[in-house]
Design a protein around this motif. Structure first.
Motif, PDB file in Angstrom:
ATOM      1  N   GLN A 162       0.823  -1.205   0.000  1.00  8.18           N
ATOM      2  CA  GLN A 162       0.000   0.000   0.000  1.00  8.18           C
ATOM      3  C   GLN A 162       0.865   1.266   0.000  1.00  8.18           C
ATOM      4  O   GLN A 162       0.608   2.209  -0.766  1.00  8.18           O
ATOM      5  CB  GLN A 162      -0.922   0.001   1.220  1.00  8.18           C
ATOM      6  CG  GLN A 162      -1.988  -1.079   1.190  1.00  8.18           C
ATOM      7  CD  GLN A 162      -2.761  -1.148   2.502  1.00  8.18           C
ATOM      8  OE1 GLN A 162      -2.544  -0.359   3.408  1.00  8.18           O
ATOM      9  NE2 GLN A 162      -3.655  -2.115   2.596  1.00  8.18           N
ATOM     10  N   TYR A 163       1.875   1.283   0.853  1.00  7.06           N
ATOM     11  CA  TYR A 163       2.714   2.476   0.955  1.00  7.06           C
ATOM     12  C   TYR A 163       3.473   2.714  -0.345  1.00  7.06           C
ATOM     13  O   TYR A 163       3.557   3.859  -0.832  1.00  7.06           O
ATOM     14  CB  TYR A 163       3.694   2.325   2.121  1.00  7.06           C
ATOM     15  CG  TYR A 163       4.442   3.599   2.448  1.00  7.06           C
ATOM     16  CD1 TYR A 163       3.997   4.428   3.466  1.00  7.06           C
ATOM     17  CD2 TYR A 163       5.588   3.969   1.739  1.00  7.06           C
ATOM     18  CE1 TYR A 163       4.677   5.610   3.770  1.00  7.06           C
ATOM     19  CE2 TYR A 163       6.263   5.136   2.025  1.00  7.06           C
ATOM     20  CZ  TYR A 163       5.803   5.954   3.037  1.00  7.06           C
ATOM     21  OH  TYR A 163       6.474   7.124   3.336  1.00  7.06           O
ATOM     22  N   HIS A 166       1.204   4.113  -2.969  1.00  3.07           N
ATOM     23  CA  HIS A 166       0.888   5.505  -2.658  1.00  3.07           C
ATOM     24  C   HIS A 166       2.053   6.423  -3.029  1.00  3.07           C
ATOM     25  O   HIS A 166       1.851   7.583  -3.430  1.00  3.07           O
ATOM     26  CB  HIS A 166       0.573   5.635  -1.166  1.00  3.07           C
ATOM     27  CG  HIS A 166       0.166   7.014  -0.746  1.00  3.07           C
ATOM     28  ND1 HIS A 166      -1.079   7.548  -1.002  1.00  3.07           N
ATOM     29  CD2 HIS A 166       0.854   7.988  -0.096  1.00  3.07           C
ATOM     30  CE1 HIS A 166      -1.146   8.778  -0.536  1.00  3.07           C
ATOM     31  NE2 HIS A 166       0.011   9.066   0.026  1.00  3.07           N
ATOM     32  N   GLN A 290      -0.831   7.162   9.809  1.00  8.61           N
ATOM     33  CA  GLN A 290      -1.058   6.687   8.447  1.00  8.61           C
ATOM     34  C   GLN A 290      -2.411   5.989   8.336  1.00  8.61           C
ATOM     35  O   GLN A 290      -3.142   6.150   7.354  1.00  8.61           O
ATOM     36  CB  GLN A 290       0.056   5.711   8.040  1.00  8.61           C
ATOM     37  CG  GLN A 290       1.415   6.352   7.837  1.00  8.61           C
ATOM     38  CD  GLN A 290       1.556   7.026   6.486  1.00  8.61           C
ATOM     39  OE1 GLN A 290       0.977   6.596   5.497  1.00  8.61           O
ATOM     40  NE2 GLN A 290       2.332   8.093   6.439  1.00  8.61           N
ATOM     41  N   ARG A 295      -4.343   6.111   4.564  1.00 11.51           N
ATOM     42  CA  ARG A 295      -3.330   5.735   3.582  1.00 11.51           C
ATOM     43  C   ARG A 295      -2.912   4.274   3.740  1.00 11.51           C
ATOM     44  O   ARG A 295      -2.515   3.631   2.769  1.00 11.51           O
ATOM     45  CB  ARG A 295      -2.109   6.653   3.698  1.00 11.51           C
ATOM     46  CG  ARG A 295      -2.352   8.047   3.124  1.00 11.51           C
ATOM     47  CD  ARG A 295      -1.046   8.786   2.907  1.00 11.51           C
ATOM     48  NE  ARG A 295      -0.397   9.101   4.172  1.00 11.51           N
ATOM     49  CZ  ARG A 295      -0.592  10.231   4.842  1.00 11.51           C
ATOM     50  NH1 ARG A 295      -1.419  11.141   4.368  1.00 11.51           N
ATOM     51  NH2 ARG A 295       0.021  10.453   5.975  1.00 11.51           N
TER      52      ARG A 295
END
Length: 328
Positions: A162-163, A166, A290, A295
């Motif tokens: 995910q990070y 992003h 986060q 996010r």
């Protein structure tokens, strides 16, 4: 209260549900009515009494578990009354006691749970989320990065995917079996591949079309990591933060190095880079922020408290997806 106790080191079946006396908070402490307790792969090694690079096994009998979330239901002397009744999450440090209906924690370690997280998700963020924030300090991700994430269906792997997305990176997620690879794809990876397929490195190279990986997030070691590191180009980074694909008795010896690739074994250095008076808390706060902002969304694999032995077996057999938690 009910709690899981370990009376003798050994297999998962040694984790038994018992009635024990309710704990009482001491000065500066609170008692938490536990709604979710984190289970870590390290817990399985401590359960077996493994020595070596791991922390000293606990004195027996013990109630395992070091991460809990729940509601504060009692206060120790000198603790602010503002905590009473609040939803909190806390890492207990090296003090055990998490696999239970009630747990005692230092008030200074508490975090209030963001409104958009449930108890299990909060446990995931102060455990795997904190570690993920520590790892990412060394990643330097951005557009043009190509990140390879072995164990991408796991708790840390899910957050790394995910990070990285992003941040604008291309993400290659590796997982074992079609169910897990489907989860990785749904989580946003540009390519999700089954590392049980001997042709998986060729599939990755075909997808990249001549590009090379820039970073490998290695929490598994072994053959999967060796193949992943071979995908790195000059100047690539091999970040090692675990070896779940190897025996804990193998220690931290990573037997493969590639010319032109930097390898860094992460451990205490993550705390050093986080800095501050309390680097562990610094990383916990980053992880919760986060998640609060949406996010990062942790994956959670839930078991009932009575299913602690099953949770340990599932972890040891790679039969879990996301952070494993027990729910009393």
């Amino acid at each position: 209260m009910r709690a899981i106790r370990l009376h003798a080191f050994g297999p998962a079946e040694n984790l038994v549900l018992e009635e024990v006396e309710d704990p009482r908070p001491g000065p500066g402490q609170v008692r938490v009515a536990v709604r979710a307790a984190g289970v870590h792969l390290l817990d399985t090694a401590l359960r077996e009494g493994v020595q070596g690079p791991l922390p000293q096994p606990p004195d027996l009998p013990t109630v395992p578990g070091r991460e809990v979330a729940g509601v504060v239901d009692a206060l120790g002397e000198g603790t602010s009354g503002d905590w009473l009744g609040r939803r909190v999450v806390v890492h207990l440090g090296f003090a055990p006691g998490g696999y239970a209906e009630l747990a005692v924690a230092d008030a200074a370690r508490l975090h209030e749970i963001p409104a958009n997280l449930d108890f299990a998700e909060a446990v995931a963020m102060i455990g795997t989320g904190r570690t993920t924030m520590g790892i990412l300090q060394f990643a330097d991700l951005g557009p043009g990065s190509v990140a390879v994430v072995p164990a991408a269906a796991g708790g840390i792997g899910t957050l790394l995917v995910q990070y990285a997305k992003h941040a604008g990176a291309t993400v290659i997620g590796l997982a074992g079996g079609p169910e897990k690879t489907a989860r990785v794809a749904a989580n946003g990876a540009d390519l999700a591949v089954d590392y049980r397929d001997p042709e998986w490195p060729a599939k990755v190279r075909a997808h990249l079309g001549g590009d090379e990986a820039t970073v490998v997030f290695d929490g598994v070691g072994g053959d999967v990591a060796r193949e992943a590191v071979a995908l790195l180009g000059p100047g690539g980074r091999h970040l090692v933060f675990g070896w779940s694909g190897m025996s804990p008795h193998d220690g931290d010896g990573i037997p493969y190095l590639v010319e032109g690739v930097s390898q860094q074994v992460l451990g205490p250095v993550m705390m050093e880079k986080a800095g501050g008076d309390d680097p562990v808390r610094t990383l916990e706060l980053r992880a919760l922020a986060q998640a609060a902002e949406g996010r990062l969304v942790p994956a959670v694999h839930r078991f009932p408290l009575a299913g602690a032995a099953a949770a340990h077996r599932a972890l040891e057999n790679r039969g879990t997806t996301g952070k494993v938690v027990l729910e009393p």
